[in-house]
Design an enzyme around this catalytic site. Structure first.
Site, PDB file in Angstrom:
ATOM      1  N   SER A  51      10.279   1.159  67.945  1.00 11.35           N
ATOM      2  CA  SER A  51       9.443   0.098  67.376  1.00 11.35           C
ATOM      3  C   SER A  51       9.649  -1.213  68.152  1.00 11.35           C
ATOM      4  O   SER A  51       8.690  -1.930  68.463  1.00 11.35           O
ATOM      5  CB  SER A  51       9.804  -0.086  65.898  1.00 11.35           C
ATOM      6  OG  SER A  51       9.069  -1.126  65.327  1.00 11.35           O
ATOM      7  N   ARG A 102       2.378  -1.330  63.088  1.00  2.00           N
ATOM      8  CA  ARG A 102       1.918  -0.498  64.202  1.00  2.00           C
ATOM      9  C   ARG A 102       1.629   0.921  63.753  1.00  2.00           C
ATOM     10  O   ARG A 102       0.506   1.401  63.803  1.00  2.00           O
ATOM     11  CB  ARG A 102       2.994  -0.525  65.306  1.00  2.00           C
ATOM     12  CG  ARG A 102       2.632   0.173  66.593  1.00  2.00           C
ATOM     13  CD  ARG A 102       3.826   0.197  67.534  1.00  2.00           C
ATOM     14  NE  ARG A 102       4.934   0.958  66.976  1.00  2.00           N
ATOM     15  CZ  ARG A 102       5.166   2.250  67.200  1.00  2.00           C
ATOM     16  NH1 ARG A 102       4.367   2.933  67.990  1.00  2.00           N
ATOM     17  NH2 ARG A 102       6.199   2.860  66.644  1.00  2.00           N
ATOM     18  N   HIS A 156      17.998 -11.964  60.574  1.00  2.40           N
ATOM     19  CA  HIS A 156      18.465 -10.851  61.408  1.00  2.40           C
ATOM     20  C   HIS A 156      19.916 -11.104  61.832  1.00  2.40           C
ATOM     21  O   HIS A 156      20.421 -10.458  62.745  1.00  2.40           O
ATOM     22  CB  HIS A 156      17.604 -10.725  62.668  1.00  2.40           C
ATOM     23  CG  HIS A 156      16.163 -10.386  62.409  1.00  2.40           C
ATOM     24  ND1 HIS A 156      15.769  -9.432  61.506  1.00  2.40           N
ATOM     25  CD2 HIS A 156      15.017 -10.870  62.963  1.00  2.40           C
ATOM     26  CE1 HIS A 156      14.447  -9.355  61.510  1.00  2.40           C
ATOM     27  NE2 HIS A 156      13.973 -10.211  62.366  1.00  2.40           N
ATOM     28  N   GLY A 209       4.320   2.731  61.368  1.00  2.00           N
ATOM     29  CA  GLY A 209       5.016   2.865  60.077  1.00  2.00           C
ATOM     30  C   GLY A 209       5.443   4.277  59.747  1.00  2.00           C
ATOM     31  O   GLY A 209       5.347   4.705  58.599  1.00  2.00           O
TER      32      GLY A 209
HETATM   33  P1  A3P Z   1       6.631   0.715  63.749  1.00  2.00           P
HETATM   34  O1  A3P Z   1       6.633  -0.140  64.976  1.00  2.00           O
HETATM   35  O2  A3P Z   1       7.456   1.968  63.935  1.00  2.00           O
HETATM   36  O3  A3P Z   1       5.271   1.008  63.252  1.00  2.00           O
HETATM   37  P2  A3P Z   1       9.759  -5.581  61.123  1.00  2.00           P
HETATM   38  O4  A3P Z   1       8.862  -6.057  60.033  1.00  2.00           O
HETATM   39  O5  A3P Z   1      11.206  -5.700  60.762  1.00  2.00           O
HETATM   40  O6  A3P Z   1       9.404  -6.217  62.421  1.00  2.00           O
HETATM   41  O7  A3P Z   1       9.537  -4.012  61.265  1.00  2.00           O
HETATM   42  C1  A3P Z   1       8.343  -3.514  61.773  1.00  2.00           C
HETATM   43  C2  A3P Z   1       8.271  -2.021  61.520  1.00  2.00           C
HETATM   44  O8  A3P Z   1       8.137  -1.797  60.102  1.00  2.00           O
HETATM   45  C3  A3P Z   1       7.031  -1.407  62.180  1.00  2.00           C
HETATM   46  O9  A3P Z   1       7.399  -0.096  62.593  1.00  2.00           O
HETATM   47  C4  A3P Z   1       6.061  -1.408  61.016  1.00  2.00           C
HETATM   48  O10 A3P Z   1       4.966  -0.525  61.166  1.00  2.00           O
HETATM   49  C5  A3P Z   1       6.970  -0.999  59.886  1.00  2.00           C
HETATM   50  N1  A3P Z   1       6.351  -1.301  58.579  1.00  2.00           N
HETATM   51  C6  A3P Z   1       5.853  -2.483  58.154  1.00  2.00           C
HETATM   52  N2  A3P Z   1       5.310  -2.352  56.938  1.00  2.00           N
HETATM   53  C7  A3P Z   1       5.462  -1.061  56.575  1.00  2.00           C
HETATM   54  C8  A3P Z   1       5.082  -0.307  55.425  1.00  2.00           C
HETATM   55  N3  A3P Z   1       4.421  -0.867  54.410  1.00  2.00           N
HETATM   56  N4  A3P Z   1       5.412   1.006  55.398  1.00  2.00           N
HETATM   57  C9  A3P Z   1       6.076   1.585  56.423  1.00  2.00           C
HETATM   58  N5  A3P Z   1       6.446   0.926  57.544  1.00  2.00           N
HETATM   59  C10 A3P Z   1       6.141  -0.386  57.623  1.00  2.00           C
END
Ligand code: A3P
Length: 303
Positions: free
Chosen positions: A148, A259, A118, A261
């Site tokens: 998110s 959560r 990051h 997505g």
């Molecule tokens: P939300 O909180 O909006 O659901 P990171 O992995 O960088 O922490 O990001 C997390 C975010 O990516 C979360 O968003 C998560 O649901 C989303 N995410 C993870 N896998 C995903 C997928 N296969 N398709 C769409 N969104 C995804």
């Protein structure tokens, strides 16, 4: 029962530390950027300067909550399909997180090593550029990213919570959250998106056409795979498929990481005023830039 994978062990340790950490003690600043004490240390940042990159390292860069676990899954499946070798995470994959000895241990890992980060572009260790490792950068619209991020803090029981969404929004806009400001991160990366060895991916594009995104990522890394392999990996990388397996892959935090997505969930929390404030910040920081254009802000950030 088999030992917990290193990956889950690391997350569980960080959650354990979080239990005893209040929000006011969550951050320390290193070279001007706030990081969570539960995941980063100044010693590890110092040791990071000695990190020796390889030309075949795969680096996945993103601001928090832009889909790093998604892209990590896609790329490790691509490596598996191409190299016919299950990718083992013997170390927590976030480059800047963990103990200061990790870079020594990583010298023994077989290629290609998959790393996530990051870090702002100008905080990456020079060795990555010297050895021309390939970097995939994933961005997500700032409104959904903020929402998110807020849920991550306030839904996961062991992670310090904010008093309200309004409070989180204020801190997010000031850049006083883990890994600093989304907008500084974006301004910093904006100058390098067209560099050799760098490829930009938009969360929303992946969401709208996963198979095309997976194919482009495979091409960028030089993995030639069949249409069938691309389809299989895409099917295993949908939100539903990943959420179903999330406890197995990420432990207790899994369902919180996967959560909702969705695109546009920000409309549930943003007020009209907050939305305007972010539009102005976007204008000020990114309007007219290459990244400003690539983020498709008009499509994804209007009420
Ligand atoms: P939300 O909180 O909006 O659901 P990171 O992995 O960088 O922490 O990001 C997390 C975010 O990516 C979360 O968003 C998560 O649901 C989303 N995410 C993870 N896998 C995903 C997928 N296969 N398709 C769409 N969104 C995804």
């Amino acid at each position: 029962m088999a030992d917990k994978p290193k990956f889950i062990e690391y997350i569980d340790d960080a959650l354990e530390k979080s239990k005893e950490t209040t929000l006011s003690h969550l951050f320390f600043t290193y070279q001007g950027i706030p990081y969570p004490v539960t995941m980063c240390t100044p010693e590890t940042f110092q040791a990071l300067e000695t990190f020796e990159a390889r030309s075949d390292d795969i680096l996945l860069a993103s601001y928090p909550k832009c889909g790093s676990n998604w892209i990590l899954h896609i790329v490790s499946e691509l490596v598996f399909a191409f190299a016919k070798r299950k990718y083992e995470f013997s170390e927590f994959p976030v480059l800047e997180c963990g103990d200061s000895e990790k870079y020594q241990r990583m010298k023994l890992f077989p290629s290609p090593r998959i790393l996530t980060t990051h870090l702002h572009y100008d905080k990456l260790p020079g060795s990555i550029f010297k050895h021309k490792a390939k970097i995939l950068v994933i961005f997500r619209n700032p409104k959904d990213t903020a929402v998110s991020f807020f849920h991550f803090h306030n839904d996961v029981p062991d992670i310090p919570s904010y008093a309200s969404w309004a409070e989180f929004f204020r801190q997010f806009m000031k850049g006083e959250v883990s890994w600093g400001s989304y907008f500084d991160f974006a301004i910093n990366w904006n100058k390098h998106l067209d560099d050799d060895n760098v490829k930009f991916v938009l969360y929303e594009d992946l969401k709208e056409d996963l198979a095309t995104g997976v194919k482009q990522i495979a091409e960028f890394f030089g993995f030639s795979l069949t249409g069938e392999q691309i389809r299989t990996i895409s099917a295993q990388s949908t939100f539903q498929a990943m959420r179903e397996k999330s406890e197995e892959t990420h432990g207790t935090i899994g369902p919180f990481l996967f959560r909702k997505g969705e695109i546009g969930d920000w409309k549930q929390l943003f007020s009209e005023t907050q939305s305007q404030e972010m539009d102005e910040k976007f204008q000020e920081c990114l309007a007219g830039t290459s990244l400003g254009y690539k983020l498709k802000y008009e499509s994804y950030c209007q009420f």
